[in-house]
Scaffold this motif. Structure first.
Motif, PDB file in Angstrom:
ATOM      1  N   ARG A   8       0.837  -1.211   0.000  1.00 55.47           N
ATOM      2  CA  ARG A   8       0.000   0.000   0.000  1.00 55.47           C
ATOM      3  C   ARG A   8       0.871   1.260   0.000  1.00 55.47           C
ATOM      4  O   ARG A   8       0.558   2.234  -0.683  1.00 55.47           O
ATOM      5  N   ALA A   9       1.972   1.237   0.716  1.00 51.45           N
ATOM      6  CA  ALA A   9       2.851   2.401   0.814  1.00 51.45           C
ATOM      7  C   ALA A   9       3.540   2.739  -0.505  1.00 51.45           C
ATOM      8  O   ALA A   9       3.936   3.889  -0.726  1.00 51.45           O
ATOM      9  N   THR A  10       3.661   1.766  -1.408  1.00 56.96           N
ATOM     10  CA  THR A  10       4.376   1.987  -2.675  1.00 56.96           C
ATOM     11  C   THR A  10       3.533   1.596  -3.889  1.00 56.96           C
ATOM     12  O   THR A  10       4.067   1.449  -4.986  1.00 56.96           O
ATOM     13  N   ASP A  45      -8.912   0.809   1.473  1.00 59.49           N
ATOM     14  CA  ASP A  45      -7.657   1.312   2.047  1.00 59.49           C
ATOM     15  C   ASP A  45      -6.746   1.866   0.964  1.00 59.49           C
ATOM     16  O   ASP A  45      -6.154   2.937   1.121  1.00 59.49           O
ATOM     17  N   LEU A  46      -6.628   1.148  -0.165  1.00 56.49           N
ATOM     18  CA  LEU A  46      -5.794   1.636  -1.278  1.00 56.49           C
ATOM     19  C   LEU A  46      -6.383   2.891  -1.905  1.00 56.49           C
ATOM     20  O   LEU A  46      -5.658   3.836  -2.226  1.00 56.49           O
ATOM     21  N   LEU A  47      -7.705   2.893  -2.089  1.00 61.22           N
ATOM     22  CA  LEU A  47      -8.352   4.029  -2.742  1.00 61.22           C
ATOM     23  C   LEU A  47      -8.378   5.271  -1.859  1.00 61.22           C
ATOM     24  O   LEU A  47      -8.543   6.381  -2.367  1.00 61.22           O
ATOM     25  N   ARG A  48      -8.214   5.110  -0.570  1.00 61.47           N
ATOM     26  CA  ARG A  48      -8.116   6.281   0.312  1.00 61.47           C
ATOM     27  C   ARG A  48      -6.738   6.932   0.223  1.00 61.47           C
ATOM     28  O   ARG A  48      -6.590   8.105   0.498  1.00 61.47           O
ATOM     29  N   ASP A  57       5.412   0.251 -11.038  1.00 61.92           N
ATOM     30  CA  ASP A  57       6.017  -0.864 -11.763  1.00 61.92           C
ATOM     31  C   ASP A  57       6.287  -2.086 -10.886  1.00 61.92           C
ATOM     32  O   ASP A  57       6.254  -3.210 -11.373  1.00 61.92           O
ATOM     33  N   ASP A  58       6.555  -1.897  -9.614  1.00 60.90           N
ATOM     34  CA  ASP A  58       6.845  -3.026  -8.719  1.00 60.90           C
ATOM     35  C   ASP A  58       5.621  -3.891  -8.434  1.00 60.90           C
ATOM     36  O   ASP A  58       5.751  -4.987  -7.883  1.00 60.90           O
ATOM     37  N   SER A 153      -5.137 -10.596  -0.462  1.00 58.81           N
ATOM     38  CA  SER A 153      -4.188 -11.608  -0.951  1.00 58.81           C
ATOM     39  C   SER A 153      -3.715 -11.271  -2.362  1.00 58.81           C
ATOM     40  O   SER A 153      -2.543 -11.486  -2.700  1.00 58.81           O
ATOM     41  N   PHE A 154      -4.619 -10.758  -3.183  1.00 59.90           N
ATOM     42  CA  PHE A 154      -4.249 -10.338  -4.535  1.00 59.90           C
ATOM     43  C   PHE A 154      -3.163  -9.264  -4.490  1.00 59.90           C
ATOM     44  O   PHE A 154      -2.123  -9.396  -5.142  1.00 59.90           O
ATOM     45  N   VAL A 155      -3.384  -8.230  -3.696  1.00 62.14           N
ATOM     46  CA  VAL A 155      -2.411  -7.137  -3.594  1.00 62.14           C
ATOM     47  C   VAL A 155      -1.075  -7.655  -3.070  1.00 62.14           C
ATOM     48  O   VAL A 155      -0.012  -7.287  -3.579  1.00 62.14           O
TER      49      VAL A 155
END
Length: 175
Positions: A8-10, A45-48, A57-58, A153-155
């Motif tokens: 999430r941080a990157t 969480d990601l969309l926030r 790219d990672d 799990s996907f992320v």
């Protein structure tokens, strides 16, 4: 730090392509009403952090266990649609129309794709308020492949598409 928090941080790349307005609780409620499902907390969480856009790219590919028309060993995940109605941008709110247009099963929430292939949240097994699996759909071939049991799990399983060598993003294969 847990793997999801590290990703999430990157997760997001720079730029505003595909980025919707900052996500609010009201936007989430409206999206869940329009889509008829409860969205996973990990997705929110990601969309926030950023409401849609290009994936760094990672984290722009997901490894697979069987070949698809995209690749022998991975599928792309170079963008994640946000929630909103920004002019000229496709968002998760367009899912009902896109599912019908491309002849996909429902209930789904599309996360990324181009029409011929999509990655989506698949609510067919868990029901509208359950935790959906993440599934790859190839509309031209009428095939699908479950990628992960849930969005978190996907992320956590995302990798760099560049790590796949000669069979990189854009090199379609026959299946």
């Amino acid at each position: 730090m847990a793997r999801f928090d590290e990703v999430r941080a990157t997760f997001w790349d720079n730029g505003d392509y595909g980025v919707q307005q900052p996500l609010t609780d009201e936007m989430v409620r409206e999206a869940e009403r329009v889509l008829g499902v409860t969205l996973p907390s990990a997705l929110l969480d990601l969309l926030r952090v950023q409401n849609g856009g290009i994936v760094a790219d990672d984290h722009d590919a997901f490894p697979i266990s069987r070949p698809t028309s995209w690749s022998e060993d991975h599928v792309p995940f170079d963008h994640l649609m946000g929630i909103g109605r920004r002019d000229g941008m496709t968002s998760m709110l367009d899912t009902p129309h896109l599912v019908e247009e491309w002849g996909m099963p429902a209930p789904l929430v599309l996360l990324s794709g181009d029409g011929h292939s999509w990655t989506g949240l698949d609510y067919r097994t868990c029901g509208q308020s359950g935790e959906p699996s993440v599934t790859w759909f190839e509309t031209d071939l009428d095939t699908e492949l479950v990628l992960a049991r849930d969005f978190r799990s996907f992320v956590e399983g995302l990798t760099a598409g560049s790590s796949y060598g000669d069979d990189s993003v854009g090199d379609h294969v026959s299946v």
